[in-house]
Write an enzyme that holds these catalytic residues in place. Structure first.
Site: not given
Ligand code: PAF
Length: 283
Positions: A30, A36-37, A63, A178, A187-188
């Site tokens: 997102m 972490g990403h 979500q 991480v 975390s963002s």
């Molecule tokens: O973990 C996330 O960042 C989100 O839930 C994802 C998997 C990109 C789905 O929007």
């Protein structure tokens, strides 16, 4: 690195990459990228010569519940694109909400049991939103592998179930959490924390480690471990524990006696920020 907003743009580029025999990797995010990403991009390349990495950045409205942080969620595409480019991401997919959800859209994906409890208890509809958008992304990219972070452990369990139930031809891979040097899981949403709150938030990992230690010392009563975890956080940090639980590592089923590998899971409000974390304990 190519950047596209369009499904067709992804399909065209992935088709070409596949023709040159490259393994297609999807890293859904997102945005508000952090190490972490980026670690997932590095993991995807480990031991592989010819990977083609598609990263998606989409703050998925489906979500987020009412009153959650959809509007406030950090967005900085320029910075994210630069970070992705430095990590050799090949294709950055940054769709609009209209590209992902046509106004006529009527289909969602629900993973029944695994979406209940833990985060599902306080975030009704959240995992249906996640499963729906990830199913779409998997259909658009059709990757060989897709990576997800362990911090969202229940999310991974839900998505793995979905992929198995829908017979999706993809291997889902779990990337380790991480952490900052303090232990705080990246975390963002850490961007919302003040300096003082970050110190409190670091106690979450300290609590997980202390609870794991109790299991290693022989504690087998899952309820006692969960209570220890909750008390540790409440006494060492200004935080409100939403849940602290011990579940089976493989299927997230509740546990009474700890005889098999488990995962300790917590959700904690530090100030107004809801943080989640977990730790796998092999016994
Ligand atoms: O973990 C996330 O960042 C989100 O839930 C994802 C998997 C990109 C789905 O929007």
């Amino acid at each position: 690195m190519i950047i596209t907003e369009y499904v067709e743009g992804v399909r065209d580029n992935v088709r070409k990459a596949r023709l040159s025999d490259r393994k297609i990797i999807l890293i859904p995010t997102m945005g508000a990228l952090h190490d972490g990403h980026l670690s997932m991009a590095r993991l995807a390349k480990e031991g592989e010569e010819d990977v083609y990495i598609v990263m998606s950045i989409f703050v998925n409205p489906l979500q987020f519940g009412a009153g959650e942080d959809f509007a406030a969620y950090p967005r900085d595409l320029h910075r994210d694109a630069e970070m992705a480019r430095r990590e050799d991401v090949d294709l950055l997919f940054v769709p609009s909400a209209e590209e992902m959800y046509s106004p006529d859209s009527q289909t969602t994906v629900q993973v029944a049991r695994l979406s209940q409890g833990l985060c599902g208890a306080s975030r009704p509809g959240h995992f249906a939103g996640v499963a729906t958008v990830v199913a779409k992304l998997l259909n658009i990219v059709q990757p060989d592998e897709a990576f997800f972070g362990q911090k969202d452990y229940q999310q991974f369990a839900v998505l793995r179930r979905m992929a198995e139930d829908l017979k999706l031809p993809v291997k889902l891979r779990l990337a380790p959490i991480v952490r900052e040097p303090s232990g705080l899981a990246l975390s963002s949403r850490n961007a919302y924390l003040s300096w003082e709150e970050k110190k409190d938030a670091a106690q979450i990992y300290a609590a997980l480690l202390a609870a794991a230690e109790r299991i290693r010392e022989g504690e087998r009563d899952a309820q006692a471990v969960a209570e220890f975890l909750r008390r540790f956080i409440e006494t060492h940090a200004h935080g409100r524990v939403e849940y602290a639980e011990v579940r089976q590592k493989n299927d997230l089923q509740p546990v009474e006696a700890i005889t098999k590998p488990v995962v300790l899971l917590v959700a904690v409000f530090v100030g107004r920020t809801r943080l989640i974390d977990n730790l796998i304990v092999e016994v």
